[in-house]
Motif scaffolding. Structure first.
Motif, PDB file in Angstrom:
ATOM      1  N   HIS A 105      27.072 -76.207  54.782  1.00 37.65           N
ATOM      2  CA  HIS A 105      28.292 -76.131  53.979  1.00 37.65           C
ATOM      3  C   HIS A 105      28.603 -74.721  53.487  1.00 37.65           C
ATOM      4  N   ALA A 106      27.917 -73.710  54.011  1.00 41.33           N
ATOM      5  CA  ALA A 106      28.144 -72.301  53.658  1.00 41.33           C
ATOM      6  C   ALA A 106      28.088 -72.081  52.142  1.00 41.33           C
ATOM      7  N   VAL A 107      27.044 -72.599  51.528  1.00 42.37           N
ATOM      8  CA  VAL A 107      26.837 -72.480  50.090  1.00 42.37           C
ATOM      9  C   VAL A 107      25.871 -71.315  49.866  1.00 42.37           C
ATOM     10  N   TYR A 108      26.433 -70.119  49.639  1.00 39.01           N
ATOM     11  CA  TYR A 108      25.627 -68.902  49.624  1.00 39.01           C
ATOM     12  C   TYR A 108      25.681 -68.113  48.322  1.00 39.01           C
ATOM     13  N   GLN A 109      26.506 -68.510  47.352  1.00 42.97           N
ATOM     14  CA  GLN A 109      26.662 -67.731  46.128  1.00 42.97           C
ATOM     15  C   GLN A 109      25.888 -68.362  44.973  1.00 42.97           C
ATOM     16  N   LEU A 110      25.063 -67.580  44.327  1.00 45.86           N
ATOM     17  CA  LEU A 110      24.368 -68.023  43.128  1.00 45.86           C
ATOM     18  C   LEU A 110      25.345 -67.886  41.966  1.00 45.86           C
ATOM     19  N   VAL A 111      25.714 -69.008  41.329  1.00 52.33           N
ATOM     20  CA  VAL A 111      26.720 -68.954  40.264  1.00 52.33           C
ATOM     21  C   VAL A 111      26.170 -69.309  38.885  1.00 52.33           C
ATOM     22  N   TRP A 112      24.961 -69.869  38.825  1.00 55.45           N
ATOM     23  CA  TRP A 112      24.352 -70.214  37.535  1.00 55.45           C
ATOM     24  C   TRP A 112      22.857 -70.397  37.730  1.00 55.45           C
ATOM     25  N   PHE A 113      22.074 -70.007  36.727  1.00 53.39           N
ATOM     26  CA  PHE A 113      20.649 -70.318  36.748  1.00 53.39           C
ATOM     27  C   PHE A 113      20.103 -70.311  35.335  1.00 53.39           C
ATOM     28  N   GLU A 114      18.985 -71.002  35.180  1.00 56.46           N
ATOM     29  CA  GLU A 114      18.284 -71.066  33.909  1.00 56.46           C
ATOM     30  C   GLU A 114      16.798 -71.070  34.224  1.00 56.46           C
ATOM     31  N   SER A 115      16.024 -70.282  33.505  1.00 54.50           N
ATOM     32  CA  SER A 115      14.588 -70.178  33.776  1.00 54.50           C
ATOM     33  C   SER A 115      13.770 -70.748  32.632  1.00 54.50           C
ATOM     34  N   THR A 116      12.581 -71.238  32.978  1.00 54.89           N
ATOM     35  CA  THR A 116      11.656 -71.814  32.012  1.00 54.89           C
ATOM     36  C   THR A 116      10.235 -71.638  32.529  1.00 54.89           C
ATOM     37  N   PRO A 117       9.243 -71.537  31.649  1.00 52.19           N
ATOM     38  CA  PRO A 117       7.854 -71.448  32.111  1.00 52.19           C
ATOM     39  C   PRO A 117       7.280 -72.808  32.524  1.00 52.19           C
ATOM     40  N   SER A 118       8.035 -73.880  32.287  1.00 54.27           N
ATOM     41  CA  SER A 118       7.540 -75.228  32.563  1.00 54.27           C
ATOM     42  C   SER A 118       8.152 -75.810  33.826  1.00 54.27           C
ATOM     43  N   VAL A 119       7.325 -76.138  34.802  1.00 57.33           N
ATOM     44  CA  VAL A 119       7.823 -76.768  36.024  1.00 57.33           C
ATOM     45  C   VAL A 119       8.412 -78.135  35.701  1.00 57.33           C
ATOM     46  N   ASP A 120       7.804 -78.852  34.773  1.00 52.89           N
ATOM     47  CA  ASP A 120       8.323 -80.179  34.411  1.00 52.89           C
ATOM     48  C   ASP A 120       9.712 -80.082  33.797  1.00 52.89           C
ATOM     49  N   ALA A 121       9.914 -79.091  32.937  1.00 54.57           N
ATOM     50  CA  ALA A 121      11.233 -78.897  32.324  1.00 54.57           C
ATOM     51  C   ALA A 121      12.272 -78.525  33.380  1.00 54.57           C
ATOM     52  N   ALA A 122      11.898 -77.683  34.332  1.00 52.82           N
ATOM     53  CA  ALA A 122      12.824 -77.272  35.393  1.00 52.82           C
ATOM     54  C   ALA A 122      13.220 -78.467  36.256  1.00 52.82           C
ATOM     55  N   ILE A 123      12.259 -79.273  36.644  1.00 51.14           N
ATOM     56  CA  ILE A 123      12.546 -80.443  37.477  1.00 51.14           C
ATOM     57  C   ILE A 123      13.401 -81.445  36.702  1.00 51.14           C
ATOM     58  N   HIS A 124      13.090 -81.626  35.426  1.00 52.68           N
ATOM     59  CA  HIS A 124      13.871 -82.548  34.594  1.00 52.68           C
ATOM     60  C   HIS A 124      15.332 -82.086  34.511  1.00 52.68           C
ATOM     61  N   LYS A 125      15.541 -80.788  34.277  1.00 49.29           N
ATOM     62  CA  LYS A 125      16.902 -80.240  34.181  1.00 49.29           C
ATOM     63  C   LYS A 125      17.635 -80.386  35.512  1.00 49.29           C
ATOM     64  N   GLU A 126      16.946 -80.127  36.628  1.00 48.08           N
ATOM     65  CA  GLU A 126      17.563 -80.283  37.940  1.00 48.08           C
ATOM     66  C   GLU A 126      18.037 -81.722  38.144  1.00 48.08           C
ATOM     67  N   LYS A 127      17.198 -82.676  37.809  1.00 50.75           N
ATOM     68  CA  LYS A 127      17.563 -84.094  37.968  1.00 50.75           C
ATOM     69  C   LYS A 127      18.738 -84.461  37.070  1.00 50.75           C
ATOM     70  N   GLN A 128      18.757 -83.920  35.860  1.00 51.64           N
ATOM     71  CA  GLN A 128      19.892 -84.163  34.959  1.00 51.64           C
ATOM     72  C   GLN A 128      21.189 -83.665  35.590  1.00 51.64           C
ATOM     73  N   ILE A 129      21.163 -82.411  36.036  1.00 51.50           N
ATOM     74  CA  ILE A 129      22.375 -81.795  36.598  1.00 51.50           C
ATOM     75  C   ILE A 129      22.835 -82.557  37.836  1.00 51.50           C
ATOM     76  N   LYS A 130      21.907 -82.985  38.677  1.00 53.29           N
ATOM     77  CA  LYS A 130      22.288 -83.736  39.881  1.00 53.29           C
ATOM     78  C   LYS A 130      23.036 -85.016  39.533  1.00 53.29           C
ATOM     79  N   ASN A 131      22.770 -85.575  38.364  1.00 58.15           N
ATOM     80  CA  ASN A 131      23.439 -86.805  37.948  1.00 58.15           C
ATOM     81  C   ASN A 131      24.728 -86.574  37.169  1.00 58.15           C
ATOM     82  N   TRP A 132      25.036 -85.311  36.866  1.00 60.14           N
ATOM     83  CA  TRP A 132      26.243 -84.993  36.120  1.00 60.14           C
ATOM     84  C   TRP A 132      27.484 -85.153  36.986  1.00 60.14           C
TER      85      TRP A 132
END
Length: 94
Positions: free
Chosen positions: A43-70
């Motif tokens: 789908h030619a999705v090549y631009q990084l338009v937003w990111f958020e960093s955390t030291p916790s892998v669990d927090a990152a995965i949780h946030k990703e799953k939240q956003i996917k459901n938005w």
């Protein structure tokens, strides 16, 4: 170690992709150069338009799953809150 949740886009208001990684520069490079077969290259999705960093892998995965459901409108609002012009943020990482 830092983990990042990120949104890639094909352009302003274009196709969106959400992912999580422990090396944002490497992962975005892979997307931008088509090194990863899949959704972003199809789908030619090549631009990084937003990111958020955390030291916790669990927090990152949780946030990703939240956003996917938005709803799309919520994702767009989140992008435009910090990046109203949908600028490609990749160069800011280097």
């Amino acid at each position: 170690m830092q983990y990042s949740v990120y949104l890639m886009a094909s352009g302003k208001n274009g196709t969106l992709y959400v992912g999580v990684t422990n090396d944002l520069v490497r992962r975005v490079y892979e997307h931008r150069n088509g090194l990863v077969a899949g959704f972003t290259s199809r789908h030619a999705v090549y631009q990084l338009v937003w990111f958020e960093s955390t030291p916790s892998v669990d927090a990152a995965i949780h946030k990703e799953k939240q956003i996917k459901n938005w709803k799309r409108a919520w994702k767009v609002a989140m992008i435009e809150e910090s990046n109203p012009t949908w600028m490609d943020l990749y160069d800011t990482l280097l």
